[in-house]
Design an enzyme around this catalytic site. Structure first.
Site, PDB file in Angstrom:
ATOM      1  N   GLN A  67      67.701  67.002  36.403  1.00 42.11           N
ATOM      2  CA  GLN A  67      67.781  66.777  34.645  1.00 42.11           C
ATOM      3  C   GLN A  67      67.690  67.599  33.129  1.00 42.11           C
ATOM      4  OE1 GLN A  67      64.237  63.628  36.254  1.00 42.11           O
ATOM      5  NE2 GLN A  67      65.423  62.654  34.593  1.00 42.11           N
ATOM      6  N   GLU A 116      61.754  60.992  41.900  1.00 45.81           N
ATOM      7  CA  GLU A 116      62.031  62.363  41.502  1.00 45.81           C
ATOM      8  C   GLU A 116      62.544  62.933  42.184  1.00 45.81           C
ATOM      9  OE1 GLU A 116      61.676  62.892  38.506  1.00 45.81           O
ATOM     10  OE2 GLU A 116      60.349  61.489  38.110  1.00 45.81           O
ATOM     11  N   HIS A 144      66.078  62.030  43.184  1.00 47.43           N
ATOM     12  CA  HIS A 144      66.982  63.079  42.081  1.00 47.43           C
ATOM     13  C   HIS A 144      67.220  64.050  42.713  1.00 47.43           C
ATOM     14  CE1 HIS A 144      66.458  60.993  37.919  1.00 47.43           C
ATOM     15  NE2 HIS A 144      65.241  61.123  38.017  1.00 47.43           N
TER      16      HIS A 144
HETATM   17 ZN    ZN Z   1      64.013  59.892  37.092  1.00 49.68          ZN
END
Ligand code: ZN
Length: 188
Positions: A51, A138, A141
């Site tokens: 991210q 998470e 991801h």
């Molecule tokens: Zn997220």
């Protein structure tokens, strides 16, 4: 360290499979600090390295609320080793500003990972708690999977993305989760 820019849905980095960490080096420690600083600055519950544009298998979570003291948990090279049950979860993501939708998650997970010092640990999160759901969110991801890929209602998710001017859902990436679906229908 530094507050970094959080990439928004549409950036290619969010769809990449991230690489394992070979050594918890100074570079990784700095990345962990940046992840924590950025997560706290954005009032997030979790943040994964992709991210902020770093495709390595690292994420951080802190589920402390209100006046509770900060409780950062660092996961390096995590593996979910057990999962069971199903729960409906209304989720958002720092990479999807303001967009929330219902997704399917496991109720219980067990995860092993390395901490910020490179020490292995195992953690169990049960009963569909925020921690249990955040771990799955998470973790995804790191494999380029986003919460919308788990959406319960494709049309609701599409409408939400549209409303916040985010790119369209990719129907090819929707994950078929028959077991979770059946379990959720039973609970209804
Ligand atoms: Zn997220």
């Amino acid at each position: 360290m530094a507050i970094r820019k959080v990439l928004h849905y549409g950036e290619p980095s969010l769809r990449e499979v991230s690489k394992e960490v070979h050594k918890v080096s100074k570079k990784i420690s700095d990345l962990v600090r940046d992840l924590l600083d950025t997560m706290y600055a954005q009032n997030g519950v979790g943040l994964a390295a992709p991210q902020i544009g770093e495709n390595v298998r690292v994420f951080v979570i802190d589920v402390a609320t209100g006046n509770e003291p900060l409780n950062p948990i660092v996961f390096i090279n995590p593996k979910i080793i057990k999962k069971s049950g199903a729960v409906k979860s209304n989720e958002g993501c720092l990479s999807f500003p303001e967009a929330y939708t219902d997704v399917k998650r496991y109720k219980n997970v067990m995860i092993k990972a390395l901490n910020e010092h490179g020490k292995p640990f195992v953690m169990e999160a049960k009963d569909g708690t925020l921690l249990a759901r955040a771990i799955q969110h998470e973790y995804d991801h790191l494999d380029g999977i986003l919460f919308i890929d788990h959406c319960i209602n494709r049309f609701d998710a599409e409408a939400v993305l549209k409303k916040y001017n985010l790119p369209d859902l990719d129907p090819e990436l929707l994950i078929e989760e028959k077991e979770l679906e059946e379990e959720l229908n039973k609970n209804d």
